[in-house]
Motif scaffolding. Structure first.
Motif, PDB file in Angstrom:
ATOM      1  N   VAL A  68       0.836  -1.201   0.000  1.00 39.29           N
ATOM      2  CA  VAL A  68       0.000   0.000   0.000  1.00 39.29           C
ATOM      3  C   VAL A  68       0.871   1.251   0.000  1.00 39.29           C
ATOM      4  N   GLY A  69       1.884   1.281   0.876  1.00 35.36           N
ATOM      5  CA  GLY A  69       2.760   2.440   0.937  1.00 35.36           C
ATOM      6  C   GLY A  69       3.419   2.588   2.292  1.00 35.36           C
ATOM      7  N   THR A  70       4.179   3.670   2.445  1.00 28.98           N
ATOM      8  CA  THR A  70       4.854   3.992   3.694  1.00 28.98           C
ATOM      9  C   THR A  70       4.188   5.229   4.279  1.00 28.98           C
ATOM     10  N   PHE A  71       3.858   5.168   5.565  1.00 26.74           N
ATOM     11  CA  PHE A  71       3.149   6.255   6.234  1.00 26.74           C
ATOM     12  C   PHE A  71       3.868   6.588   7.538  1.00 26.74           C
ATOM     13  N   GLU A  72       3.896   7.879   7.892  1.00 30.32           N
ATOM     14  CA  GLU A  72       4.498   8.291   9.158  1.00 30.32           C
ATOM     15  C   GLU A  72       3.468   9.070   9.962  1.00 30.32           C
ATOM     16  N   GLU A  73       3.415   8.765  11.263  1.00 31.54           N
ATOM     17  CA  GLU A  73       2.423   9.399  12.132  1.00 31.54           C
ATOM     18  C   GLU A  73       2.923   9.331  13.571  1.00 31.54           C
ATOM     19  N   ASP A  74       2.243  10.047  14.486  1.00 27.76           N
ATOM     20  CA  ASP A  74       2.572   9.951  15.907  1.00 27.76           C
ATOM     21  C   ASP A  74       2.340   8.517  16.387  1.00 27.76           C
ATOM     22  N   ALA A  75       3.233   8.001  17.220  1.00 29.69           N
ATOM     23  CA  ALA A  75       3.065   6.660  17.780  1.00 29.69           C
ATOM     24  C   ALA A  75       1.927   6.675  18.794  1.00 29.69           C
ATOM     25  N   ALA A  76       1.138   5.621  18.802  1.00 26.99           N
ATOM     26  CA  ALA A  76      -0.040   5.555  19.674  1.00 26.99           C
ATOM     27  C   ALA A  76       0.318   5.287  21.132  1.00 26.99           C
ATOM     28  N   VAL A  83       5.891   6.828  14.330  1.00 23.72           N
ATOM     29  CA  VAL A  83       5.899   5.488  13.768  1.00 23.72           C
ATOM     30  C   VAL A  83       6.004   5.632  12.248  1.00 23.72           C
ATOM     31  N   LEU A  84       6.932   4.889  11.655  1.00 22.53           N
ATOM     32  CA  LEU A  84       7.095   4.815  10.211  1.00 22.53           C
ATOM     33  C   LEU A  84       6.613   3.435   9.816  1.00 22.53           C
ATOM     34  N   ALA A  85       5.457   3.384   9.142  1.00 23.73           N
ATOM     35  CA  ALA A  85       4.801   2.104   8.871  1.00 23.73           C
ATOM     36  C   ALA A  85       4.886   1.720   7.403  1.00 23.73           C
ATOM     37  N   GLU A  86       5.376   0.512   7.170  1.00 23.84           N
ATOM     38  CA  GLU A  86       5.347  -0.118   5.844  1.00 23.84           C
ATOM     39  C   GLU A  86       4.033  -0.890   5.815  1.00 23.84           C
ATOM     40  N   VAL A  87       3.088  -0.471   4.980  1.00 22.87           N
ATOM     41  CA  VAL A  87       1.726  -0.996   5.045  1.00 22.87           C
ATOM     42  C   VAL A  87       1.402  -1.867   3.835  1.00 22.87           C
ATOM     43  N   PHE A  88       0.812  -3.019   4.137  1.00 22.36           N
ATOM     44  CA  PHE A  88       0.349  -3.967   3.122  1.00 22.36           C
ATOM     45  C   PHE A  88      -1.127  -4.225   3.367  1.00 22.36           C
ATOM     46  N   SER A  89      -1.872  -4.496   2.300  1.00 24.01           N
ATOM     47  CA  SER A  89      -3.274  -4.864   2.467  1.00 24.01           C
ATOM     48  C   SER A  89      -3.431  -6.354   2.226  1.00 24.01           C
ATOM     49  N   VAL A  90      -4.436  -6.917   2.892  1.00 23.27           N
ATOM     50  CA  VAL A  90      -4.746  -8.334   2.732  1.00 23.27           C
ATOM     51  C   VAL A  90      -6.218  -8.533   3.079  1.00 23.27           C
ATOM     52  N   ALA A 120      -5.512   4.559  17.005  1.00 19.42           N
ATOM     53  CA  ALA A 120      -4.164   5.101  16.815  1.00 19.42           C
ATOM     54  C   ALA A 120      -4.200   6.204  15.762  1.00 19.42           C
ATOM     55  N   PRO A 121      -3.337   7.228  15.894  1.00 19.64           N
ATOM     56  CA  PRO A 121      -3.289   8.296  14.892  1.00 19.64           C
ATOM     57  C   PRO A 121      -3.088   7.766  13.468  1.00 19.64           C
ATOM     58  N   LEU A 122      -2.234   6.756  13.291  1.00 16.52           N
ATOM     59  CA  LEU A 122      -1.996   6.192  11.964  1.00 16.52           C
ATOM     60  C   LEU A 122      -3.287   5.609  11.385  1.00 16.52           C
ATOM     61  N   THR A 124      -6.484   6.444  12.268  1.00 24.37           N
ATOM     62  CA  THR A 124      -7.471   7.498  12.070  1.00 24.37           C
ATOM     63  C   THR A 124      -7.139   8.394  10.891  1.00 24.37           C
ATOM     64  N   ARG A 125      -5.875   8.822  10.807  1.00 23.64           N
ATOM     65  CA  ARG A 125      -5.496   9.845   9.829  1.00 23.64           C
ATOM     66  C   ARG A 125      -5.104   9.288   8.474  1.00 23.64           C
ATOM     67  N   ALA A 126      -4.660   8.027   8.415  1.00 24.01           N
ATOM     68  CA  ALA A 126      -4.147   7.508   7.142  1.00 24.01           C
ATOM     69  C   ALA A 126      -4.825   6.228   6.678  1.00 24.01           C
ATOM     70  N   LEU A 127      -4.871   5.207   7.517  1.00 27.98           N
ATOM     71  CA  LEU A 127      -5.239   3.888   7.025  1.00 27.98           C
ATOM     72  C   LEU A 127      -6.729   3.638   6.867  1.00 27.98           C
ATOM     73  N   LEU A 128      -7.532   3.913   7.887  1.00 33.89           N
ATOM     74  CA  LEU A 128      -8.974   3.693   7.750  1.00 33.89           C
ATOM     75  C   LEU A 128      -9.576   4.571   6.643  1.00 33.89           C
ATOM     76  N   PRO A 129      -9.135   5.842   6.476  1.00 30.15           N
ATOM     77  CA  PRO A 129      -9.661   6.634   5.360  1.00 30.15           C
ATOM     78  C   PRO A 129      -9.395   5.998   3.992  1.00 30.15           C
ATOM     79  N   LEU A 130      -8.286   5.271   3.838  1.00 30.70           N
ATOM     80  CA  LEU A 130      -8.012   4.576   2.575  1.00 30.70           C
ATOM     81  C   LEU A 130      -9.117   3.560   2.274  1.00 30.70           C
TER      82      LEU A 130
END
Length: 133
Positions: A68-76, A83-90, A120-122, A124-130
């Motif tokens: 999916v991509g790389t995302f950075e956000e405040d750690a929960a 937190v720098l997250a390498e994100v995959f979907s499944v 978690a901020p990641l 709320t702000r990045a992943l669930l909106p996708l």
């Protein structure tokens, strides 16, 4: 001063109905996508597959995951860290995940309306909106 960064792999895990799998660690109130810290010499996908098996009993081949991509956000759960997250979907079947290891609880949520839970901020702000698009 720059905040310390925690490098993780995370799974944007959905079921056939489009619900998102969220997990909460023991001793915390915040729900987030399953995943964890990448060990030295470990690829993000290898880390993610290991963490999914340890945390929720999901064992899938590498081919089941999509980058999916790389995302950075405040750690929960670690104040003052990012937190720098390498994100995959499944996508997984509706079999209930089994919370194990450091995971206290796992739930399925509607990405557009996750309900009255601490996220978690990641998430709320990045992943669930996708997923909500």
């Amino acid at each position: 001063m720059t905040e310390p960064v925690i490098h993780v792999a995370a799974a944007l895990t959905t079921d056939v109905d489009g619900r998102a799998l969220m997990v909460r660690k023991h001793g915390t109130t915040v729900f987030m996508q399953p995943g964890g810290k990448i060990e030295p010499g470990e690829s993000p996908l290898t880390c993610l597959r290991r963490e999914l098996l340890e945390e929720v009993g999901i064992d899938l081949p590498a081919e089941a995951f999509t980058w999916v991509g790389t995302f950075e956000e405040d750690a929960a759960n670690e104040p003052g860290h990012r937190v720098l997250a390498e994100v995959f979907s499944v996508t997984v079947d509706a079999t209930a995940p089994v919370a194990a290891a450091e995971i206290a609880e796992s739930i399925w949520v509607d990405p557009a309306e996750p309900g009255d839970i601490d996220l978690a901020p990641l998430s709320t702000r990045a992943l669930l909106p996708l997923l909500a698009r």
